[in-house]
Design an enzyme around this catalytic site. Sequence first.
Site, mmCIF file in Angstrom:
data_model
loop_
_atom_site.group_PDB
_atom_site.id
_atom_site.type_symbol
_atom_site.label_atom_id
_atom_site.label_comp_id
_atom_site.label_asym_id
_atom_site.label_seq_id
_atom_site.Cartn_x
_atom_site.Cartn_y
_atom_site.Cartn_z
ATOM 1 N N LYS A 87 -11.682 -3.712 -7.392
ATOM 2 C CA LYS A 87 -10.269 -3.824 -7.750
ATOM 3 C C LYS A 87 -9.522 -4.647 -6.697
ATOM 4 O O LYS A 87 -9.774 -4.512 -5.497
ATOM 5 C CB LYS A 87 -9.687 -2.416 -7.881
ATOM 6 C CG LYS A 87 -8.250 -2.342 -8.391
ATOM 7 C CD LYS A 87 -7.859 -0.870 -8.538
ATOM 8 C CE LYS A 87 -6.401 -0.689 -8.875
ATOM 9 N NZ LYS A 87 -6.033 0.743 -8.990
ATOM 10 N N SER A 162 -3.377 2.072 -12.778
ATOM 11 C CA SER A 162 -3.354 0.694 -12.332
ATOM 12 C C SER A 162 -4.727 0.003 -12.386
ATOM 13 O O SER A 162 -4.807 -1.219 -12.214
ATOM 14 C CB SER A 162 -2.818 0.617 -10.900
ATOM 15 O OG SER A 162 -3.666 1.276 -9.983
ATOM 16 N N SER A 186 -4.325 6.514 -11.503
ATOM 17 C CA SER A 186 -4.782 5.153 -11.778
ATOM 18 C C SER A 186 -6.269 4.993 -12.040
ATOM 19 O O SER A 186 -6.708 3.904 -12.404
ATOM 20 C CB SER A 186 -4.374 4.231 -10.627
ATOM 21 O OG SER A 186 -2.977 4.085 -10.597
#
Length: 475
Positions: A87, A162, A186
């Site tokens: 990520k 997220s 997230s």
Amino acid sequence: MTTFEEQTEGQTTVHAFRDDALGEHDAVGLAEAIRRREVGAAEAARDAVARVRAVEARLNAVEVHMDDPAPDREAGGVFAGVPTFVKDNTDYRGLPTGHGSVAFAPRAARRHAPFTRQYLSSGVTVLGKTRLPEFGFSPTTEYEDAEPVRNPWGTGHSAGGSSGGSAALVAAGAVPIAHANDGGGSIRIPAACCGLVGLKPTRGRVVANAQSRQLPLDIVGDGIVSRTVRDSAAFLAAAERHWRNPKLPPVGLVEGPSERRLRIGLMLDSPNGVRTDDAGRAAVMDTAATLERLGHTVSPVRPAIDPRFTEDFLTYWGMLSFLIGVTGRTLGDGLDRRRMDGLSRGLREMYVKKWSSTPGVVRRLRRTREAYAAAFRGVDLVLSPVLAHTTPPIGHLAPTVPFPTLIERILAYVAFTPVNNVVGTPSISVPAASVTDEGLPIGVMFSGRPGDERTLLEVAFVLEADRPFRRIQDL
């Protein structure tokens, strides 16, 4: 390679499953095939790159592609040779870390983040970095001036946030697993939106997150999103082999359901008063009925969370945006607070008006663990929705929505997950058997006591074995 797309009732489903080196393997299965030399690690990386390229034009999930991803020929580990992504809020040596923001110019990282090293110890081959909303603040991966990350089950809908980029790639079959992290839901939110397994570990179970370890309350935990429970279990065991926190009980490798009959607390509506929509309630009730049929006991619980919890968490959230605006020069070159998106700016401006309340906010948030512990008296874990309503369409939570409306919508959506971040307890999202009217996945969540990821994984294995999770390639 072309992508598979299917139109159903206005939804476009996108996936990249093909008869290639990856096949329909999960990460454990692919690593076993590589170890048996049925496929090569380089072949798996090559085919994963092709799959990513095939879906990327529709999903917009990748921030940075590696120029020449190459598996480490000497790498061991449970996921040796398995292609994956990191990520884009976590440093990977040589790649920029953009945090989903256009407010600064990111620099190439000089070294791997501690979690990156822990993840690489499992043997994975990193193909690049996935997209996230600005600084990970939003439960959807959308932007003011860029294409959103789209849900492969229905491209008109959010992939969650997220860790939306990671979830979209895994759900679409581009890679078997991908890195995710969770500061308010997230990992679990995009897992729920995209029909995946998403385990947020206990605080301190994996190495401390580089961005949050200096905060008064560390709310961020790293992990992965996966299509199978055994991949999430294998990841946790591999992470523990790299580094184990001596203050927590070891988890080891969880390989399937336990024979133990569990006492499960049932929470249908959020402690902050938000009522779950009908589809979410039905998914949780159906899950509860399945568990009772299998011999477990389910009974209602209602944690006595401080009524100020939601406002306090929102204030803490605003503090994070404020601190980024003050210290953003550490992220890259020339951070311009005026270029932060509407959600980030709104959070910062909100916090500036109430900054003096910070000590009380932190004190009350820390006391949440007392109410959480009380809810577990007499139960082994708690079953709840992941989200108060099902996956919204693109635009509903976009940072272009005026801040007062946007924050109202976010709080009516993200009503269950933040408590685990504040208390530091483990929690897992797994796909429910039911789906929305549009055919989109619904997640259900199990929350556990500190350090008890084992029970969460065992109950997830129970559900997966009883009714295997729906597969996008079977549509």
